[in-house]
Enzyme design. Sequence first.
Site, PDB file in Angstrom:
ATOM      1  CB  ALA A 295      75.554  27.684  51.183  1.00 12.51           C
ATOM      2  CB  CYS A 355      68.806  22.371  64.247  1.00 11.95           C
ATOM      3  SG  CYS A 355      70.202  21.917  62.973  1.00 11.95           S
TER       4      CYS A 355
HETATM    5  N1  SAH Z   1      65.370  23.214  55.608  1.00  6.31           N
HETATM    6  C1  SAH Z   1      65.564  21.951  55.378  1.00  6.31           C
HETATM    7  C2  SAH Z   1      66.332  21.297  56.299  1.00  6.31           C
HETATM    8  C3  SAH Z   1      68.003  21.585  56.028  1.00  6.31           C
HETATM    9  S1  SAH Z   1      69.107  20.503  56.636  1.00  6.31           S
HETATM   10  C4  SAH Z   1      63.981  21.288  55.532  1.00  6.31           C
HETATM   11  O1  SAH Z   1      63.395  21.760  56.320  1.00  6.31           O
HETATM   12  O2  SAH Z   1      63.957  20.138  55.174  1.00  6.31           O
HETATM   13  C5  SAH Z   1      70.523  21.258  56.186  1.00  6.31           C
HETATM   14  C6  SAH Z   1      70.837  21.227  54.820  1.00  6.31           C
HETATM   15  O3  SAH Z   1      72.079  21.743  54.638  1.00  6.31           O
HETATM   16  C7  SAH Z   1      71.111  19.658  54.275  1.00  6.31           C
HETATM   17  O4  SAH Z   1      70.212  19.226  53.312  1.00  6.31           O
HETATM   18  C8  SAH Z   1      72.711  19.729  54.059  1.00  6.31           C
HETATM   19  O5  SAH Z   1      72.999  18.823  52.699  1.00  6.31           O
HETATM   20  C9  SAH Z   1      72.845  21.101  53.555  1.00  6.31           C
HETATM   21  N2  SAH Z   1      74.082  21.699  53.681  1.00  6.31           N
HETATM   22  C10 SAH Z   1      75.313  21.311  54.503  1.00  6.31           C
HETATM   23  N3  SAH Z   1      76.408  22.088  54.307  1.00  6.31           N
HETATM   24  C11 SAH Z   1      76.147  22.948  53.152  1.00  6.31           C
HETATM   25  C12 SAH Z   1      76.856  23.835  52.486  1.00  6.31           C
HETATM   26  N4  SAH Z   1      77.940  24.227  52.899  1.00  6.31           N
HETATM   27  N5  SAH Z   1      76.350  24.413  51.292  1.00  6.31           N
HETATM   28  C13 SAH Z   1      75.059  24.040  51.167  1.00  6.31           C
HETATM   29  N6  SAH Z   1      74.219  23.422  51.597  1.00  6.31           N
HETATM   30  C14 SAH Z   1      74.592  22.602  52.748  1.00  6.31           C
END
Ligand code: SAH
Length: 411
Positions: A295, A355
């Site tokens: 991202a 979080c």
């Molecule tokens: N909103 C989700 C939980 C998200 S947890 C729910 O409610 O189920 C955070 C997520 O960010 C994880 O799935 C992880 O794989 C992702 N993540 C971590 N670093 C990231 C990055 N650099 N780019 C995109 N996604 C990432």
Amino acid sequence: MYTVTLLAAINCKLYVVHYLCPMKCFLRKNIADRVALGHPWIFGNELGESQGTAEPGDIVEVYSSNGSFVGKGYYNPSSQIRIRLLTRDKNEAIDDQFFFNRINEAWEYRKQIGYVENCRLIFGEADQLPALIIDKFNDYFVIQTLALGIEKWKGAIVAAIQKIFSPKGIYERNDVPVRTLEGMQQIKGFLSEPFDTNIILNENGLKFHVDIENGQKTGYFLDQQDNRRAIQHIVKGADVLEVFCYTGTFSLHAAQYGAKSVLGLDISENAVATARRNATLNGYDEICKFEAVNAFDVLKQWVKDGRRYDTVILDPPAFTKSREHIDKAVTGYKEVNLRGMKLTKPGGFLVTASCTNLVPPDLFLQTIAAAAKDAKRTLRQVEWRTQASDHPILWNIPSTQYLKFLIVQVL
Ligand code: SAH
């Protein structure tokens, strides 16, 4: 333990009786009010004298420096948190029944506040069972025992779950680094008869695949279950971008609430594959698309490219677990929210969460405000929320409030 020897007269005969007493630990004189106010953690430097000895993980008794009873808890000399209190009632025995009672009470409370199928059944300290996590996914249970003193009672905990719920399966997701601080191994596996760990749960009228064995954390983020409903009115007819989407839970909710298109992004190929399966499961393949990308790279580029969305959802992972890195975490939140705001059309909505336990709510809000200033946008607050109430917040244990969840209109 230490032994107390007494003479007892029974039926006119004298007997020598040996009692095995738990170690007694005395708090130092001037310790913080924290413990007196109900916080269950006692750090090594808060303890003074002790009587008797204890093995790591044993139950010990805690007294104030003037000898008044404080509570009973489990002990680990190699952990910075030397004792975690389980009860403040001198007459409450810590045994299998104790764990049954606590878990049963926690379940009664969840039912009372409206959770039936899925809930965090035990949220550690907030349920007076420090370092224990139990997630209930309908008939399946996932547990984490994150301290040695609670690990020792795993058998009693599993027996209590069996007795209360007659579940289809119990699994432990103890593959978490924090266990090494307690001198324990990282492990995962069945605590019941083996079962298919790919399950489906229902939430807000949608269905979600959950991979109990290999999903993140316990497999599913129950803490956002109420917040997912909070996007209902801001996604109708919208082009939605969900960043850090994991298995697409907010995306699917957006589709359910009438979004025109949804794009979900996550760095994990597995998460994205499950998100796509979740779209299919709910009949939203046309509306919901998912991409496995970093991202941080794409958001920057997309801002430059002039992409804009009606609603942007950001739910990044915890940016730090250590105090030394709070500044970095704040910088991370500012950056990602700045980009999120730039990707939001004027009058569109930003849904943003954090979080990170070490970033308190006011600091999070200040960070969002700083991002808005840099983005030269005005924010109008729609909702300011926290974790679902099956993750109770105890007012005398601030760390039990960890999730920040904000919806703003970005003018
Ligand atoms: N909103 C989700 C939980 C998200 S947890 C729910 O409610 O189920 C955070 C997520 O960010 C994880 O799935 C992880 O794989 C992702 N993540 C971590 N670093 C990231 C990055 N650099 N780019 C995109 N996604 C990432």
